[in-house]
Design an enzyme around this catalytic site. Structure first.
Site, PDB file in Angstrom:
ATOM      1  N   ARG A   1      17.232  52.722  28.737  1.00  0.00           N
ATOM      2  CA  ARG A   1      17.416  53.841  28.978  1.00  0.00           C
ATOM      3  C   ARG A   1      18.067  54.947  29.544  1.00  0.00           C
ATOM      4  O   ARG A   1      18.926  55.704  30.598  1.00  0.00           O
ATOM      5  CB  ARG A   1      18.138  52.455  30.635  1.00  0.00           C
ATOM      6  CG  ARG A   1      16.711  51.962  30.669  1.00  0.00           C
ATOM      7  CD  ARG A   1      17.013  50.534  32.218  1.00  0.00           C
ATOM      8  NE  ARG A   1      17.312  49.403  31.264  1.00  0.00           N
ATOM      9  CZ  ARG A   1      17.574  48.503  31.322  1.00  0.00           C
ATOM     10  NH1 ARG A   1      17.679  48.454  33.489  1.00  0.00           N
ATOM     11  NH2 ARG A   1      17.220  46.900  30.903  1.00  0.00           N
TER      12      ARG A   1
ATOM     13  N   GLU B   1      23.763  36.835  25.598  1.00  0.00           N
ATOM     14  CA  GLU B   1      24.638  35.710  26.419  1.00  0.00           C
ATOM     15  C   GLU B   1      23.800  34.860  24.973  1.00  0.00           C
ATOM     16  O   GLU B   1      24.511  33.126  24.595  1.00  0.00           O
ATOM     17  CB  GLU B   1      23.448  35.774  27.155  1.00  0.00           C
ATOM     18  CG  GLU B   1      24.499  34.128  28.544  1.00  0.00           C
ATOM     19  CD  GLU B   1      24.217  34.632  30.433  1.00  0.00           C
ATOM     20  OE1 GLU B   1      23.465  35.979  30.359  1.00  0.00           O
ATOM     21  OE2 GLU B   1      24.021  34.109  30.663  1.00  0.00           O
TER      22      GLU B   1
HETATM   23  P1  AMP Z   1      25.930  45.164  28.433  1.00  0.00           P
HETATM   24  O1  AMP Z   1      25.918  45.298  26.703  1.00  0.00           O
HETATM   25  O2  AMP Z   1      26.530  43.719  28.822  1.00  0.00           O
HETATM   26  O3  AMP Z   1      27.250  46.263  28.885  1.00  0.00           O
HETATM   27  O4  AMP Z   1      24.694  45.278  28.336  1.00  0.00           O
HETATM   28  C1  AMP Z   1      24.195  46.777  29.490  1.00  0.00           C
HETATM   29  C2  AMP Z   1      22.857  47.431  28.797  1.00  0.00           C
HETATM   30  O5  AMP Z   1      22.085  45.778  29.817  1.00  0.00           O
HETATM   31  C3  AMP Z   1      22.301  48.235  29.735  1.00  0.00           C
HETATM   32  O6  AMP Z   1      21.834  48.757  28.624  1.00  0.00           O
HETATM   33  C4  AMP Z   1      21.170  47.590  30.608  1.00  0.00           C
HETATM   34  O7  AMP Z   1      20.776  48.515  30.859  1.00  0.00           O
HETATM   35  C5  AMP Z   1      21.175  46.388  30.837  1.00  0.00           C
HETATM   36  N1  AMP Z   1      22.150  45.641  31.587  1.00  0.00           N
HETATM   37  C6  AMP Z   1      22.635  43.847  31.925  1.00  0.00           C
HETATM   38  N2  AMP Z   1      22.513  43.826  32.723  1.00  0.00           N
HETATM   39  C7  AMP Z   1      21.904  44.326  33.896  1.00  0.00           C
HETATM   40  C8  AMP Z   1      21.520  44.305  35.257  1.00  0.00           C
HETATM   41  N3  AMP Z   1      21.911  43.801  36.291  1.00  0.00           N
HETATM   42  N4  AMP Z   1      20.904  44.867  36.372  1.00  0.00           N
HETATM   43  C9  AMP Z   1      20.279  45.860  34.875  1.00  0.00           C
HETATM   44  N5  AMP Z   1      20.132  45.832  33.761  1.00  0.00           N
HETATM   45  C10 AMP Z   1      21.133  45.240  33.591  1.00  0.00           C
END
Ligand code: AMP
Length: 180
Positions: free
Chosen positions: A63, A100
């Protein structure tokens, strides 16, 4: 919240308990489907990248590509693709990060990003910051400077500010922890 941010905020579809219980999912497909809101988000993110004197944009699979490519085009800058493992034919560096459950990885072609580059790395949403942290490691090990991290949505409650300490972070919208 100003009217442009309101326009963007209202265009984002949210779904509670998706893909699993306890998660409020922000679906940006409804944002890209709204031409005015999508253009407004690109303009604001491009303004930020410009303010950081970016010489290149980094886009996170998948995305982050949507927003990163439009920003790169808008500013006339190269777009470096950070891809999921196994997708790049060019010789690449890989960084793994913890999810996770289990681990994931992203890759950057070895010849992309070099000393002197100021890269603004873009994703749709920042939650724990794990993905962007891995992206920063990739750029920095190539000798490039990460000039900023940008996203449409930031979820500070998931911990990204801590994980990405020392980096300039710009999220158009930040949301509080949901009460699901
Ligand atoms: P992080 O590495 O934990 O910062 O996760 C970011 C990635 O996970 C991004 O590419 C987001 O598209 C996806 N993501 C994580 N949490 C969500 C959420 N609550 N809603 C939509 N996409 C999420």
């Amino acid at each position: 919240m100003d009217t442009t941010l309101q326009l963007i905020d209202r265009a984002i579809y949210t779904r509670p308990n998706f893909p699993k219980k306890g998660i409020l999912f922000y679906d940006i497909s409804s944002l890209t489907a709204n031409a005015k809101a999508f253009a407004a988000a690109i303009d604001l993110l491009a303004e930020y990248a410009k303010s950081r004197n970016a010489t290149a944009i980094g886009g996170i699979d998948a995305r982050g590509f949507i927003f990163g490519s439009a920003i790169a085009y808008r500013l006339g800058l190269p777009l470096y693709l950070l891809r999921k493992p196994g997708k790049l034919a060019r010789e690449s560096y890989q960084e793994n990060y913890t999810l996770e459950y289990g681990t994931d990885g992203i890759c950057l072609p070895r010849d992309d990003a070099k000393k002197g580059d100021r890269v603004v790395v873009v994703d749709d949403l920042i939650a724990t910051g794990g993905t962007l942290q891995a992206a920063c490691r990739l750029f920095e090990s190539n000798g490039a400077q990460v000039a900023g991290l940008a996203a449409v949505i930031g979820l500070p409650y998931a911990g990204y500010e801590q994980k990405l300490k020392g980096h300039d972070i710009h999220c158009l919208l930040t949301y509080e922890a949901p009460n699901l």
